[in-house]
Design a protein around this motif. Structure first.
Motif, mmCIF file in Angstrom:
data_model
loop_
_atom_site.group_PDB
_atom_site.id
_atom_site.type_symbol
_atom_site.label_atom_id
_atom_site.label_comp_id
_atom_site.label_asym_id
_atom_site.label_seq_id
_atom_site.Cartn_x
_atom_site.Cartn_y
_atom_site.Cartn_z
ATOM 1 N N LEU A 96 -90.236 7.417 -38.694
ATOM 2 C CA LEU A 96 -89.654 6.653 -37.593
ATOM 3 C C LEU A 96 -90.655 6.436 -36.457
ATOM 4 N N SER A 97 -91.502 7.435 -36.198
ATOM 5 C CA SER A 97 -92.444 7.234 -35.090
ATOM 6 C C SER A 97 -93.567 6.289 -35.501
ATOM 7 N N SER A 98 -93.814 6.178 -36.802
ATOM 8 C CA SER A 98 -94.820 5.214 -37.249
ATOM 9 C C SER A 98 -94.372 3.771 -36.966
ATOM 10 N N LEU A 99 -93.054 3.587 -36.813
ATOM 11 C CA LEU A 99 -92.548 2.241 -36.502
ATOM 12 C C LEU A 99 -92.910 1.829 -35.081
ATOM 13 N N MET A 117 -86.635 16.811 -42.187
ATOM 14 C CA MET A 117 -86.465 16.019 -40.967
ATOM 15 C C MET A 117 -87.818 15.611 -40.388
ATOM 16 N N GLU A 118 -88.810 16.480 -40.588
ATOM 17 C CA GLU A 118 -90.152 16.181 -40.096
ATOM 18 C C GLU A 118 -90.691 14.874 -40.685
ATOM 19 N N SER A 119 -90.462 14.673 -41.993
ATOM 20 C CA SER A 119 -90.928 13.434 -42.636
ATOM 21 C C SER A 119 -90.183 12.227 -42.088
ATOM 22 N N ILE A 175 -85.278 0.622 -43.208
ATOM 23 C CA ILE A 175 -85.959 1.871 -42.866
ATOM 24 C C ILE A 175 -85.635 2.959 -43.889
ATOM 25 N N GLY A 176 -84.395 2.923 -44.411
ATOM 26 C CA GLY A 176 -83.962 3.935 -45.373
ATOM 27 C C GLY A 176 -84.584 3.777 -46.746
ATOM 28 N N GLY A 177 -85.097 2.593 -47.036
ATOM 29 C CA GLY A 177 -85.691 2.339 -48.352
ATOM 30 C C GLY A 177 -86.817 3.302 -48.680
ATOM 31 N N GLU A 178 -87.511 3.724 -47.649
ATOM 32 C CA GLU A 178 -88.645 4.658 -47.803
ATOM 33 C C GLU A 178 -88.260 5.913 -48.593
ATOM 34 N N PHE A 179 -87.047 6.413 -48.382
ATOM 35 C CA PHE A 179 -86.669 7.701 -48.983
ATOM 36 C C PHE A 179 -85.631 7.580 -50.092
#
Ligand code: R7I
Ligand code: MG
Ligand code: MG
Length: 349
Positions: free
Chosen positions: A41-44, A34-36, A22-26
């Motif tokens: 996370l909600s897209s998961l 935090m919004e991003s 999940i952290g790979g994205e950023f």
């Protein structure tokens, strides 16, 4: 579950993989609102998004080698572990490995190599790497050995296969110690947890080589202890901004700038936080907060995930996160086998 329960073992390895995937994205992003993070996370949770799987990176690829080696050899075997690192790299070289460690992994695949620690010693003009690559894969050591001195010794040796600078391998020792204590339930008393880490690292960093490296690299006399003290100061404050965490502890690729940061993320997220959804459990809070720091997000979330997962256990981890990450099922199986190894050890536990 109670101390060293199966749920804690599974939580540790599974949440480590989630943090990486999940952290790979950023990874490498300088600022992450935090919004991003919350959007990602909600897209998961979005079932309609289909079957896209988040792939794991070098962090998990190498942790798998560590787990497999410890299980197959029922303990630490440097030749076997080195062989697995080299084989994994040549089978999947594009997992995002650090720029320097690639040279080590290539040399480790040579059949002529006698001393498996030599390629790591040759890095960076003979001082060795201080990257966080030893620490990112250290969790399985804590799950294989119930005895604290074994955890320290083998996390050190396992890291030395690629990271021979004390600021690299001591990061691995610290990460393994944090997972070890968390498995025992030590995060129920956060101040004692940090004090125990300081006490252990005082001894680890008291060593001649560590003192020398710290001096040459112009760090504090005991660099990891220094950061652990900063963590304790931050814990005692009622409000801490993301900027302060980054400037006090770092979010970079050096072990010194990421292992203490991961530990702080876990401690900071032991309670609900205003910036995070109320519905989140502890593992979700920890991973979300780690991503919001930016920088080496996959690795910080992977390390923080392993420590947090060992505390909260597998039951607290959302199925929607598990479903979209590569390698979770394997991690779960390694955890179950390591649990057996840990509890059958003659040293007790
Ligand atoms: O530590 P390492 O395995 O990298 C792990 C990181 C994680 O974030 C992974 O997710 C992946 O993205 O990479 O790989 P190394 O190449 O040993 O170290 C990483 C980087 O740290 C190097 O490429 C250097 O930029 C830096 N570095 C150093 N720079 C100068 N002098 C590490 N050691 C030194 C040093 O001694
Ligand atoms: Mg990575
Ligand atoms: Mg990384």
């Amino acid at each position: 579950g109670g101390p060293a329960s199966l749920s804690r073992f599974r939580g540790a390895l599974v949440a480590g993989v989630l943090g990486d995937c999940i952290g790979g994205e950023f990874e490498g992003a300088e600022e992450v609102p935090m919004e991003s993070v919350l959007q990602h996370l909600s897209s998961l949770d979005d079932e309609t998004k289909g079957t896209s799987i988040l792939e794991y990176s070098d962090d998990t690829a190498m942790a798998r080698c560590v787990a497999q080696s410890l299980l197959t050899r029922t303990g630490f075997d440097e030749h076997d572990m080195a062989r697995r690192f080299a084989k994994e790299y040549s089978a999947s070289p594009h997992r995002g490995y650090g720029a320097g460690v690639i040279q080590v992994l290539k040399k480790l695949s040579s059949p002529q190599l006698n001393d498996v620690y030599q390629p790591a010693r040759d890095q960076f003009n003979g001082r060795g790497s201080f990257g966080n690559g030893g620490a990112m894969r250290a969790a399985p050591f804590a799950l294989a050995f119930p005895d604290l001195s074994d955890v320290k010794r083998f996390a050190h040796l396992g890291a030395m296969l690629t990271h021979s600078c004390s600021l690299g391998y001591n990061g691995a020792v610290l990460q393994a110690l944090a997972v070890h204590l968390s498995l025992q339930g030590a995060l129920d008393l956060p101040h004692q947890f940090i004090s125990r880490l300081i006490k252990e690292m005082e001894e680890v960093e008291g060593d001649e080589t560590a003192r020398n490296d710290a001096r040459i690299l112009k760090e504090a006399e005991k660099p990891f202890c220094d950061r652990l003290h900063r963590i304790r100061d931050l814990m005692d404050r009622s409000k801490v901004s993301i900027e302060e965490v980054i400037s006090e502890l770092g979010n970079g690729i050096a072990a010194l700038h990421s292992v203490p940061t991961a530990i702080f993320c876990v401690l900071h997220c032991l309670q609900p936080r205003e910036c995070l959804p109320e519905s989140y459990g502890g593992v979700e809070r920890t991973i979300a907060y780690s991503l919001a720091l930016g920088g080496d997000t996959d690795t910080i979330a992977c390390m923080a995930g392993a420590i947090a997962g060992a505390h909260y256990g597998i039951e607290t981890i959302p199925q929607s996160w598990i479903r979209c990450c590569e390698g979770v099922e394997d991690a779960d199986q390694y955890a179950e086998r390591l649990y057996k190894l840990y509890h059958q050890s003659p040293l007790g536990g």
